[in-house]
Design an enzyme around this catalytic site. Structure first.
Site, PDB file in Angstrom:
ATOM      1  N   ALA A  20       0.811  -1.233   0.000  1.00 23.01           N
ATOM      2  CA  ALA A  20       0.000   0.000   0.000  1.00 23.01           C
ATOM      3  C   ALA A  20       0.837   1.273   0.000  1.00 23.01           C
ATOM      4  O   ALA A  20       0.280   2.368   0.000  1.00 23.01           O
ATOM      5  CB  ALA A  20      -0.936  -0.006   1.208  1.00 23.01           C
ATOM      6  N   TYR A 174       7.549 -13.796 -14.245  1.00 20.93           N
ATOM      7  CA  TYR A 174       6.498 -12.833 -13.871  1.00 20.93           C
ATOM      8  C   TYR A 174       5.143 -13.343 -14.378  1.00 20.93           C
ATOM      9  O   TYR A 174       4.146 -13.369 -13.627  1.00 20.93           O
ATOM     10  CB  TYR A 174       6.792 -11.446 -14.471  1.00 20.93           C
ATOM     11  CG  TYR A 174       5.721 -10.417 -14.121  1.00 20.93           C
ATOM     12  CD1 TYR A 174       5.579  -9.944 -12.811  1.00 20.93           C
ATOM     13  CD2 TYR A 174       4.841  -9.924 -15.089  1.00 20.93           C
ATOM     14  CE1 TYR A 174       4.593  -9.022 -12.481  1.00 20.93           C
ATOM     15  CE2 TYR A 174       3.858  -8.997 -14.770  1.00 20.93           C
ATOM     16  CZ  TYR A 174       3.736  -8.545 -13.463  1.00 20.93           C
ATOM     17  OH  TYR A 174       2.755  -7.631 -13.137  1.00 20.93           O
TER      18      TYR A 174
HETATM   19  N1  LIG Z   1       1.629  -1.153 -13.163  1.00 21.00           N
HETATM   20  C1  LIG Z   1       1.119  -1.958 -14.073  1.00 21.00           C
HETATM   21  O1  LIG Z   1       1.006  -1.588 -15.258  1.00 21.00           O
HETATM   22  C2  LIG Z   1       0.672  -3.332 -13.704  1.00 21.00           C
HETATM   23  C3  LIG Z   1       0.184  -4.157 -14.734  1.00 21.00           C
HETATM   24  C4  LIG Z   1      -0.294  -5.426 -14.391  1.00 21.00           C
HETATM   25  C5  LIG Z   1      -0.298  -5.838 -13.073  1.00 21.00           C
HETATM   26  N2  LIG Z   1       0.205  -5.023 -12.098  1.00 21.00           N
HETATM   27  C6  LIG Z   1       0.183  -5.520 -10.705  1.00 21.00           C
HETATM   28  O2  LIG Z   1      -0.287  -4.508  -9.847  1.00 21.00           O
HETATM   29  C7  LIG Z   1       0.236  -4.730  -8.516  1.00 21.00           C
HETATM   30  C8  LIG Z   1       0.744  -3.432  -7.926  1.00 21.00           C
HETATM   31  O3  LIG Z   1       1.904  -3.035  -8.632  1.00 21.00           O
HETATM   32  P1  LIG Z   1       2.264  -1.519  -8.940  1.00 21.00           P
HETATM   33  O4  LIG Z   1       2.178  -1.348 -10.422  1.00 21.00           O
HETATM   34  O5  LIG Z   1       1.515  -0.603  -8.064  1.00 21.00           O
HETATM   35  O6  LIG Z   1       3.828  -1.520  -8.583  1.00 21.00           O
HETATM   36  P2  LIG Z   1       4.666  -0.784  -7.426  1.00 21.00           P
HETATM   37  O7  LIG Z   1       4.389   0.673  -7.430  1.00 21.00           O
HETATM   38  O8  LIG Z   1       6.072  -1.249  -7.638  1.00 21.00           O
HETATM   39  O9  LIG Z   1       4.078  -1.418  -6.094  1.00 21.00           O
HETATM   40  C9  LIG Z   1       4.402  -2.723  -5.709  1.00 21.00           C
HETATM   41  C10 LIG Z   1       4.221  -2.845  -4.229  1.00 21.00           C
HETATM   42  O10 LIG Z   1       4.557  -4.190  -3.847  1.00 21.00           O
HETATM   43  C11 LIG Z   1       5.424  -4.106  -2.734  1.00 21.00           C
HETATM   44  N3  LIG Z   1       6.273  -5.284  -2.564  1.00 21.00           N
HETATM   45  C12 LIG Z   1       7.226  -5.756  -3.404  1.00 21.00           C
HETATM   46  N4  LIG Z   1       7.854  -6.803  -2.846  1.00 21.00           N
HETATM   47  C13 LIG Z   1       7.282  -7.011  -1.626  1.00 21.00           C
HETATM   48  C14 LIG Z   1       7.509  -7.906  -0.552  1.00 21.00           C
HETATM   49  N5  LIG Z   1       8.487  -8.828  -0.602  1.00 21.00           N
HETATM   50  N6  LIG Z   1       6.730  -7.830   0.557  1.00 21.00           N
HETATM   51  C15 LIG Z   1       5.763  -6.879   0.638  1.00 21.00           C
HETATM   52  N7  LIG Z   1       5.524  -5.975  -0.330  1.00 21.00           N
HETATM   53  C16 LIG Z   1       6.270  -6.034  -1.446  1.00 21.00           C
HETATM   54  C17 LIG Z   1       6.254  -2.867  -3.002  1.00 21.00           C
HETATM   55  O11 LIG Z   1       6.936  -2.454  -1.828  1.00 21.00           O
HETATM   56  P3  LIG Z   1       8.316  -1.585  -1.927  1.00 21.00           P
HETATM   57  O12 LIG Z   1       7.912  -0.218  -2.348  1.00 21.00           O
HETATM   58  O13 LIG Z   1       8.868  -1.670  -0.552  1.00 21.00           O
HETATM   59  O14 LIG Z   1       9.160  -2.287  -2.962  1.00 21.00           O
HETATM   60  C18 LIG Z   1       5.160  -1.917  -3.439  1.00 21.00           C
HETATM   61  O15 LIG Z   1       4.474  -1.425  -2.320  1.00 21.00           O
HETATM   62  C19 LIG Z   1       1.297  -5.827  -8.675  1.00 21.00           C
HETATM   63  O16 LIG Z   1       0.765  -7.065  -8.253  1.00 21.00           O
HETATM   64  C20 LIG Z   1       1.561  -5.854 -10.169  1.00 21.00           C
HETATM   65  O17 LIG Z   1       2.019  -7.102 -10.614  1.00 21.00           O
HETATM   66  C21 LIG Z   1       0.676  -3.777 -12.383  1.00 21.00           C
END
Ligand SMILES: NC(=O)c1ccc[n+]([C@@H]2O[C@H](COP(=O)([O-])OP(=O)(O)OC[C@H]3O[C@@H](n4cnc5c(N)ncnc54)[C@H](OP(=O)(O)O)[C@@H]3O)[C@@H](O)[C@H]2O)c1
Length: 301
Positions: A20, A174
């Site tokens: 979050a 992934y």
């Molecule tokens: N952005 C896109 O276009 C896209 C597309 C398809 C799916 N998604 C999915 O959407 C979701 C959110 O991603 P986002 O795009 O918002 O990316 P993001 O901004 O990188 O956020 C990812 C979050 O996951 C946390 N995280 C990573 N490793 C972790 C761990 N070991 N334990 C607990 N938390 C962890 C990160 O924490 P830190 O900040 O501490 O690293 C961050 O809070 C993901 O599941 C991603 O696969 C995103």
């Protein structure tokens, strides 16, 4: 088109959002807080977590907030988090399995699994299993799991390579982690129905959204992706399919939501396409049995 203004009042609902502090998880937590929920910001970094809490608080919503340390790359870390939640709460209304990592250099979780499979799927499987007794106590609980259009890029999970025993391909792993998340969503719903519980298991994906998820991409790969996708949605918009899945009264179990535009890349929430591979019941059963063996605990047999 559905926006966060359409979220029904969430006052009194207890919500956990993983990841979050950043991107879609942050926007999801913010919108649910504004709608009145009590939101637990489950993150792995205390400083990032309190920064997020302060920012969300300053936005002036009517909900309440707290932080909780959760490292999904460690099964004992997941258990430490759920132990605290179970001590504190008698029920949980909404679990959003959002945190994710994409295409890191080859690396493993504390338990020796490939990092993306370990964090994106296994950690969330353990989290959901351990919080299930609390979800059962809610009159209208939901579990929302984040998948991705990338789930369509692979047809099967190679159980002989989950610790990268044979090879490591960052993009493939992934996609496998996101196929696993969707198989998990559908299998969870089947088991909920079989158990006679009323929880909804649903999934969402944010199309292509500008977040820190691309942090491990090379500049060259990032520019190539930008050229391919033309535009990236802002994080508030990328969070809408998750928010719809989490709150819309029209949502049914086993559904999957994403943006309604071309190839589900941009737009506003609508039903999204689930690949045949993700619908394969035998594969999902195998994945479930495997995950149960890893967490050494039965979950909705
Ligand atoms: N952005 C896109 O276009 C896209 C597309 C398809 C799916 N998604 C999915 O959407 C979701 C959110 O991603 P986002 O795009 O918002 O990316 P993001 O901004 O990188 O956020 C990812 C979050 O996951 C946390 N995280 C990573 N490793 C972790 C761990 N070991 N334990 C607990 N938390 C962890 C990160 O924490 P830190 O900040 O501490 O690293 C961050 O809070 C993901 O599941 C991603 O696969 C995103």
């Amino acid at each position: 088109m559905w926006t966060s203004n359409d979220i029904v009042d969430q006052t009194g609902r207890i919500v956990i959002v993983t990841g979050a502090n950043s991107g879609i998880g942050y926007e999801t937590a913010l919108a649910l807080f504004k709608a009145g929920a009590h939101v637990v910001l489950a993150t792995r970094d205390a400083a990032k977590s309190s920064d997020a809490l302060n920012l969300i608080q300053a936005s002036g919503g009517k909900g309440t907030l707290e932080t909780g340390l959760l490292d999904l790359a460690s099964l004992s870390g997941v258990e430490a988090f759920t132990d605290l939640i179970k001590q504190k709460y008698e029920r949980l209304d909404l679990l959003i399995n959002n945190a994710g990592v994409m295409t890191p250099p080859e690396s493993k979780t504390a338990d020796g699994f490939e990092l993306q499979f370990g964090v994106n799927f296994l950690g969330h499987f353990a989290l959901t299993a351990q919080l299930y007794p609390l979800l059962k106590k809610s009159p209208a609980a939901r579990v929302v799991t984040l998948s991705s259009g990338a789930h369509k890029l692979v047809q099967q999970i190679d159980f002989e390579n989950l610790r990268s025993e044979k090879s490591y391909d960052a993009n493939r792993e992934y996609a496998i982690s996101k196929l696993a998340g969707l198989e998990f969503t559908l299998e969870l719903q089947r088991r909920i129905l079989k158990a006679g519980d009323s929880i909804i298991s649903t999934a969402a994906h944010p199309g292509v959204t500008q977040t820190d998820l691309s942090r491990h991409m090379s500049e060259q790969d990032y520019n190539a992706a930008l050229a391919q996708f033309k535009e990236l949605m802002p994080a508030w918009q990328g969070a809408l399919p998750t928010l719809f899945a989490a709150t819309s009264p029209t949502v049914t179990g086993g559904s999957y939501y994403g943006p309604d535009g071309e190839n589900e890349l941009y737009g506003y929430p609508a039903l999204a396409q689930i690949s045949n591979a993700a619908r394969n019941v035998a594969d999902a059963t195998k994945l479930w049995n495997f995950a149960e063996s890893v967490i050494r605990s039965k979950f909705l047999v």
